[in-house]
Design a protein around this motif. Structure first.
Motif, short mmCIF file in Angstrom:
data_model
loop_
_atom_site.label_atom_id
_atom_site.label_comp_id
_atom_site.label_asym_id
_atom_site.label_seq_id
_atom_site.Cartn_x
_atom_site.Cartn_y
_atom_site.Cartn_z
N SER A 43 -9.82 -11.86 9.20
CA SER A 43 -8.47 -12.44 9.97
C SER A 43 -7.65 -13.66 8.95
O SER A 43 -6.61 -13.80 8.97
CB SER A 43 -8.89 -13.12 11.13
N ALA A 44 -8.61 -14.33 8.11
CA ALA A 44 -7.91 -15.35 7.30
C ALA A 44 -7.41 -14.58 6.15
O ALA A 44 -6.76 -15.54 5.47
CB ALA A 44 -9.12 -16.14 6.86
N GLN A 45 -7.55 -13.57 5.63
CA GLN A 45 -7.04 -12.89 4.39
C GLN A 45 -5.52 -12.52 4.82
O GLN A 45 -5.27 -12.05 5.79
CB GLN A 45 -8.02 -11.77 4.13
N LYS A 46 -4.84 -12.62 3.78
CA LYS A 46 -3.44 -12.11 3.90
C LYS A 46 -3.50 -10.65 3.36
O LYS A 46 -3.89 -10.29 2.31
CB LYS A 46 -2.49 -12.75 2.99
N PRO A 47 -3.04 -9.63 4.28
CA PRO A 47 -3.06 -8.03 3.75
C PRO A 47 -2.21 -7.88 2.64
O PRO A 47 -1.09 -8.61 2.40
CB PRO A 47 -2.44 -7.41 5.16
N ASN A 48 -2.55 -6.74 2.21
CA ASN A 48 -1.82 -6.25 0.88
C ASN A 48 -1.66 -4.74 1.17
O ASN A 48 -1.82 -4.15 0.02
CB ASN A 48 -2.73 -6.53 -0.38
N ASP A 49 -1.59 -4.41 2.41
CA ASP A 49 -1.27 -2.75 2.52
C ASP A 49 0.14 -2.69 2.64
O ASP A 49 1.19 -3.63 2.34
CB ASP A 49 -1.76 -2.89 4.22
N PRO A 134 -6.62 -1.94 0.95
CA PRO A 134 -7.54 -1.54 0.10
C PRO A 134 -8.98 -2.40 0.25
O PRO A 134 -10.14 -1.85 0.10
CB PRO A 134 -6.96 -1.80 -1.21
N LYS A 135 -9.04 -3.70 0.78
CA LYS A 135 -10.02 -4.52 0.62
C LYS A 135 -10.42 -4.58 2.23
O LYS A 135 -11.76 -5.05 2.45
CB LYS A 135 -9.78 -5.72 -0.31
N LEU A 136 -9.62 -4.71 2.86
CA LEU A 136 -9.96 -5.47 4.46
C LEU A 136 -10.03 -4.18 5.46
O LEU A 136 -10.55 -4.47 6.67
CB LEU A 136 -8.66 -6.45 4.85
N GLY A 137 -9.66 -2.79 5.23
CA GLY A 137 -9.65 -1.97 6.03
C GLY A 137 -8.49 -1.83 7.29
O GLY A 137 -7.32 -2.36 6.52
N GLY A 138 -8.49 -1.38 8.07
CA GLY A 138 -7.74 -1.33 9.07
C GLY A 138 -6.69 -2.53 9.51
O GLY A 138 -7.57 -3.42 9.83
N ILE A 139 -5.61 -2.82 9.24
CA ILE A 139 -4.52 -3.74 9.95
C ILE A 139 -3.75 -3.29 10.72
O ILE A 139 -3.08 -2.07 10.35
CB ILE A 139 -3.79 -4.44 8.46
N PHE A 140 -3.52 -3.88 11.85
CA PHE A 140 -2.87 -3.41 12.95
C PHE A 140 -1.42 -4.27 13.22
O PHE A 140 -1.46 -5.54 13.42
CB PHE A 140 -3.80 -3.45 14.18
N TYR A 141 -0.48 -3.74 13.54
CA TYR A 141 0.95 -4.45 13.68
C TYR A 141 1.72 -3.61 15.03
O TYR A 141 1.32 -2.60 15.40
CB TYR A 141 1.74 -4.25 12.67
N SER A 142 2.50 -4.44 15.28
CA SER A 142 3.59 -3.88 16.51
C SER A 142 4.89 -4.13 15.80
O SER A 142 5.14 -5.29 15.20
CB SER A 142 3.45 -4.71 17.91
N LEU A 143 6.02 -3.55 16.43
CA LEU A 143 7.33 -3.67 15.92
C LEU A 143 8.17 -3.44 17.02
O LEU A 143 8.43 -2.38 17.72
CB LEU A 143 7.64 -2.57 15.00
N ASP A 144 8.63 -4.50 17.60
CA ASP A 144 9.71 -4.46 18.77
C ASP A 144 11.06 -3.72 18.55
O ASP A 144 11.53 -3.45 17.52
CB ASP A 144 10.31 -5.81 19.05
#
Length: 445
Positions: A43-49, A134-144
Motif C-alpha cells: 500500500s505504501a508503494q506508488k503504482p506503475n501500472d 509489474p512488481k506489486l500485482g493487482g492494483i484496484f481503482y474506481s472511476l465515477d
C-alpha cells in the motif's frame, strides 16, 4: 469496506467447484504473504501500472477522454487503454458492492487485455478498473461516471480485503469464480468453493455468466438463471449451451457488443491465475532473499509455476470451442511471431487452448520484473525442460514437437534471453543463491 471491495473478477460467478488442490497450486502454498511489510510494502508503494500512467497523461492534458452520453467514460477508456471491445463478457452475480445495480437483466460487462481489466454496469454510478503492476500485482481503482474535464481514478485499498486470499495465491490479484445464483442474481450460499482456471473442467465453469459461442457437446453452467434452471440442467445438460445471442436475457443495446464470448472467457481464466503465479514468485523471492539471501526453499513454487506456464494440467477439450471472430482477431493482433509465423498467442481451441503450450505472459512486464535471481533461474529451468535435459516426470507429457516449437519461438521473439538459449549446449547457472548448501536449514519455512 469500499463500494468496490468485490471489484471486478472476484465478483465473477457460478457453481461451486469441489476437489483437492491441483499440484499446480504451489503445493497448497496459498497462504497470504505479508504484503504490507518490507520488502513488499504494497500500500505504501506508488503504482506503475497502465492505469496510473493514463492518469498522469490525463492530468497533464496529454490525453483527454471523450464523454459518451449512453456509456459514460467506457468507450474512451477502452480506447485509451487499448482494451478491445470484443473481449466483452457479461456476469450477473450480485457480488459487487454495486450489487443492487446488477441482475440477470442488467449484468456487469467485463473488458480486458493482457494486464488491464474494466468493469461496467449500465446505470451504475461508477466504473471498476484494475491493472497488474509489474512488481506489486493487482492494483484496484474506481472511476465515477460523472462528466468532468479530467476524470480521476481512485485507488481503492479496501479492495484487497477480498483480492488477497487463497484464490489469488495469497497476493493482490484477480480471480474468476464459479457459483450458483438465484433468479435475481444473488449468490446461493455454500455453492462457491473455488476459483476457475485452465485446470477446471468445462462442465464446472461459467455459472452466473452469460456465454455465447459454440462448445459442441461439452456442457457448461453458463446462461443458467435461477434455481429451476440449475435443476433442469441436471437432466438437460446442454439446455442453454451454444447460444449465438442473448436477447432472451438482456437488451443488447445496453452494451457495446452483443456477446459474452466463450473464447475470451477461456483466455481470461488462464491469464488471471498466471499473473497471480508471477506476483507470488516475485513476492516470495524478495522475502526469501531478504531473510536468507537465497531462494532454495522455493523449489515447489518454481515447479508449480512452470507446470502452469506449460499447461501440463490443463483440462482437455473434447470438442472445438468457437467464439467471436473479432475477439480472436484482436487477441492475435498482439502476437509476437517467429520467422515461421508462429506465436505463443496462436489459439487451438480444439483439444486445448493454445497451439503451443507456453503462456504468452512470459513476454509480460510482470515476468520481466521478477527479481533477477528468480527470472534467470526460471529461464534456465525452462530451457532444460524444452531441450529435454530436465527429465522430471512432471513435464514428461509435453510432446517433443511442442518443446522444440516453443524453444524456437522464444529464441526469436523474447528479448534478452541468456546467450545459452541460442547456443547448441548450455552451462547450468551456479548462482549460490540457488545452488549452494543452505546455511540455515532449520529456518526453512
Amino acid at each position: 469496506m469500499s463500494r468496490v471491495t468485490h471489484l471486478l473478477l472476484s465478483a465473477f460467478a457460478a457453481v461451486g467447484l469441489a476437489g483437492p488442490l491441483l499440484a499446480e497450486d504451489f503445493q497448497g502454498s496459498t497462504h497470504t504473504l505479508a504484503y504490507e511489510d518490507p520488502p513488499i510494502s504494497y500500500s505504501a508503494q506508488k503504482p506503475n501500472d497502465r492505469v496510473a500512467k493514463l492518469q498522469a497523461q490525463i492530468a497533464s492534458g496529454e490525453v483527454k477522454l471523450k464523454w459518451d452520453d449512453q456509456f459514460g467514460w467506457l468507450p474512451a477508456l477502452l480506447d485509451a487503454l487499448k482494451v478491445p471491445k470484443s473481449s466483452q463478457m457479461l456476469v450477473f452475480s450480485q457480488t459487487s458492492l454495486q450489487r443492487h445495480a446488477i441482475n440477470p437483466r442488467n449484468p456487469r460487462a467485463i473488458y480486458y487485455d493482457e494486464d488491464v481489466y474494466v468493469g461496467y454496469i449500465p446505470n451504475a454510478p461508477m466504473m471498476e478498473v484494475s491493472a497488474v503492476d509489474p512488481k506489486l500485482g493487482g492494483i484496484f481503482y474506481s472511476l465515477d461516471q460523472e462528466r468532468q474535464d479530467k476524470p480521476t481514478f481512485t485507488r481503492n485499498q479496501d479492495c484487497i480485503q477480498c483480492h488477497v486470499s487463497g484464490r489469488s495465491l495469497g497476493v493482490p490479484g484477480h480471480f474468476v469464480r464459479s457459483l450458483e445464483t438465484d433468479g435475481s442474481g444473488d449468490m446461493i450460499s455454500g455453492t462457491d468453493t473455488s476459483e476457475v482456471d485452465q485446470c477446471t473442467p468445462i462442465a464446472d465453469r461459467w455459472g452466473g455468466w452469460y456465454v455465447t459461442g459454440q462448445s459442441g457437446a461439452q456442457t457448461h453452467l453458463g446462461n443458467l438463471v435461477g434455481v429451476t434452471a440449475f435443476e433442469r440442467h441436471k437432466t438437460e445438460p446442454t439446455l442453454r449451451d451454444n447460444l449465438t445471442e442473448l436477447s432472451q436475457f438482456i437488451d443488447p443495446q445496453k452494451y457495446l457488443r452483443p456477446h459474452s464470448d466463450i473464447v475470451a472467457l477461456m483466455v481470461l481464466e488462464h491469464q488471471t491465475h498466471m499473473h497471480n503465479y508471477i506476483t507470488r514468485l516475485n513476492y516470495e523471492t524478495r522475502i526469501m532473499m531478504s531473510m536468507y539471501g537465497h531462494i532454495r526453499y522455493l523449489k515447489s513454487q518454481e515447479d508449480a509455476f512452470l507446470r502452469y506456464l506449460l499447461f501440463t494440467e490443463e483440462t482437455p477439450l473434447t470438442a472445438p470451442l468457437v467464439g467471436d471472430p473479432q475477439y480472436v482477431k484482436d487477441f492475435l493482433a498482439e502476437a509476437k511471431r517467429d520467422s515461421k509465423g508462429r506465436s505463443l498467442r496462436d489459439l487451438d481451441m480444439k483439444t486445448r487452448m493454445f497451439r503451443y503450450p507456453c503462456s504468452y505472459l512470459i513476454y509480460s512486464p510482470a515476468f520481466d520484473a521478477l527479481p533477477t535471481v528468480m527470472r534467470d533461474h526460471l529461464l534456465q529451468r525452462l530451457y532444460d525442460i524444452l531441450t529435454g535435459s530436465d527429465t522430471n516426470p512432471q513435464f514428461a507429457k509435453i510432446a517433443a514437437s511442442d518443446r522444440q516449437a516453443i524453444l524456437e519461438i522464444l529464441r526469436e521473439t523474447k528479448p534478452n534471453l541468456p546467450d545459452y538459449w541460442r547456443a547448441k549446449t548450455a552451462e547450468r547457472a551456479s548462482d549460490p543463491a540457488i545452488t549452494a548448501p543452505a546455511k540455515v536449514a532449520s529456518s526453512a519455512p
